[in-house]
Each structure stands twice: as C-alpha cells, then as structure tokens.
Enzyme design. Structure first.
Site, PDB file in Angstrom:
ATOM      1  N   GLU A  70       0.825  -1.207   0.000  1.00  0.00           N
ATOM      2  CA  GLU A  70       0.000   0.000   0.000  1.00  0.00           C
ATOM      3  C   GLU A  70       0.858   1.255   0.000  1.00  0.00           C
ATOM      4  O   GLU A  70       1.842   1.341   0.726  1.00  0.00           O
ATOM      5  CB  GLU A  70      -0.922   0.008   1.232  1.00  0.00           C
ATOM      6  CG  GLU A  70      -1.910  -1.144   1.275  1.00  0.00           C
ATOM      7  CD  GLU A  70      -2.923  -1.107   0.134  1.00  0.00           C
ATOM      8  OE1 GLU A  70      -3.086  -0.038  -0.483  1.00  0.00           O
ATOM      9  OE2 GLU A  70      -3.545  -2.154  -0.134  1.00  0.00           O
ATOM     10  N   HIS A 105      -1.066  -5.797   1.431  1.00  0.00           N
ATOM     11  CA  HIS A 105      -2.206  -6.695   1.299  1.00  0.00           C
ATOM     12  C   HIS A 105      -1.804  -7.922   0.486  1.00  0.00           C
ATOM     13  O   HIS A 105      -1.069  -7.801  -0.498  1.00  0.00           O
ATOM     14  CB  HIS A 105      -3.375  -5.990   0.607  1.00  0.00           C
ATOM     15  CG  HIS A 105      -4.288  -5.296   1.557  1.00  0.00           C
ATOM     16  ND1 HIS A 105      -4.463  -3.934   1.570  1.00  0.00           N
ATOM     17  CD2 HIS A 105      -5.100  -5.791   2.533  1.00  0.00           C
ATOM     18  CE1 HIS A 105      -5.340  -3.614   2.508  1.00  0.00           C
ATOM     19  NE2 HIS A 105      -5.736  -4.721   3.111  1.00  0.00           N
ATOM     20  N   CYS A 161      -7.088  -2.475   8.248  1.00  0.00           N
ATOM     21  CA  CYS A 161      -5.772  -2.434   7.606  1.00  0.00           C
ATOM     22  C   CYS A 161      -5.281  -0.995   7.486  1.00  0.00           C
ATOM     23  O   CYS A 161      -4.165  -0.662   7.889  1.00  0.00           O
ATOM     24  CB  CYS A 161      -5.842  -3.100   6.232  1.00  0.00           C
ATOM     25  SG  CYS A 161      -6.334  -4.825   6.286  1.00  0.00           S
TER      26      CYS A 161
END
Length: 200
Positions: free
Chosen positions: A80, A166, A142
């Site tokens: 991310e 992820h 998350c």
C-alpha cells in the site's frame, strides 16, 4: 542484526482463516538477510488492534515494521502506498462499526508508506509473483493500523520504515469461498520473505 516486526491479523468477517496470521507465525524467529523476524498476530478490533501492535513495538523495538492484511479478491501482492485518516466499513470482530470517523482528530490527512514498495514489486515480479502497488488500503482495520503505526513513529520522531501489504487469499481460503483467486500459502510466505530481503 536488525529486527523486523511482522504482523498479521486473525480471521474476520466470514473468513474462517487468515493467511496473514499463518505467515506471521511461520516467519517468527526466522533470519532473512540481516533481519530477524518477530511475528505477531493482531485482533481485528478497533478497540485494541493498535494497542496490541504498540505493545509489540515497545517489546521488540523494531528497526522496521511490515504489516500484513488479507485482501480476498485481489489477485496479486499489493504493497500500500498510503493510509488515510478515516475509519469506516464493516463491523469488526467485536461488532463495532466505524463510519466516517477520524483516526486521529489532530492528525494529518494521510501517511505514505516508508517501506521500499517499488523495490518490493520489482523483486516479486522478477520472480514471477504477481504484484503491484495499491493506492488505497481502504478504510477498515488495515488502513487504521497503518495510519496508527505511521503516526506513532512520526510523532516520536523515529525514522523506522513502516507500511502495509495486502495479500490475496490462500488457495485453501479461495477454495472455501469459491469465488476469489488464491495463491498457495507457502508461495505467499515466500513472497513476504522476498520483500523482507529487499529491506537490506
């Protein structure tokens, strides 16, 4: 030797297992390059996910933090790029639902990952592992955890590389769900090992 805190999450929502928990447990204690891994499995709960992570940070005093989460439906490993100051989405494992809430009232709008995410993607693709940078960690636990961790290190003026990655469903979970892509659990673990090696 440097220390890496590697976290995964327990199962949540309708998922009977979470491959990130298995990776954190499997890699705990491994030495990868110049890094010794300290693995931890965190609860999926707004009430204490960050608190449990902070306990691990204070215990391990890591030189880097790699947070893992399940993105069932994605077909590649996705580091991310950014976490935003917003908590929203499905109920957590305590039944708590957040909607349009700030994570930190006085915090910045977003934090960028300080992990070498492009290096991660290039290394994984070179080994034939599907990977790509994601520009949204969502607004669930998350994103919440990544934001909290980055905020903590910035507030403490500590230059500790940290970020979130992820991963897709494992084959076992994909078979159970029946409608999502999956990768073998060991391949997922090897992908994480490869990314840890990129931290050197």
């Amino acid at each position: 030797m440097k220390k890496l805190l590697l976290t995964g999450f327990e199962p949540f929502l309708d998922y009977s297992l979470n491959p990130t928990a298995e990776i954190a447990k499997r890699l705990d204690g491994e030495i990868i390059g110049s890094w010794k891994v300290a693995g931890a499995v965190l609860p999926v709960a707004f009430s204490n996910t960050w608190e449990q992570c902070l306990l691990q940070i204070e215990k391990e005093k890591p030189d880097a933090v790699m947070l893992l989460g399940l993105a069932a439906g994605r077909d590649k490993i996705t580091p991310e790029r950014v976490a935003i100051n917003c908590a929203d989405g499905d109920k957590d494992n305590d039944g708590i639902v957040k909607q349009d809430e700030l994570i930190e009232n006085e915090g910045p709008a977003a934090f960028f990952s300080t992990l070498p995410i492009r290096k991660f993607v290039n290394a994984l693709e070179k080994d034939g592992i599907p990977a790509g940078i994601s520009n949204t960690a969502g607004t669930y636990l998350c994103n919440y955890l990544m934001y909290r961790v980055c905020h903590h290190f910035e507030s403490a003026d500590q230059k500790v590389p940290a970020g979130f990655i992820h991963i897709p469903a494992s084959e076992e979970l994909a078979l159970e769900l029946g409608h999502v892509p999956g990768m073998p659990q060991e391949k997922l673990a090897d992908a994480v090992r490869k990314m840890i090696g990129c931290l050197d």
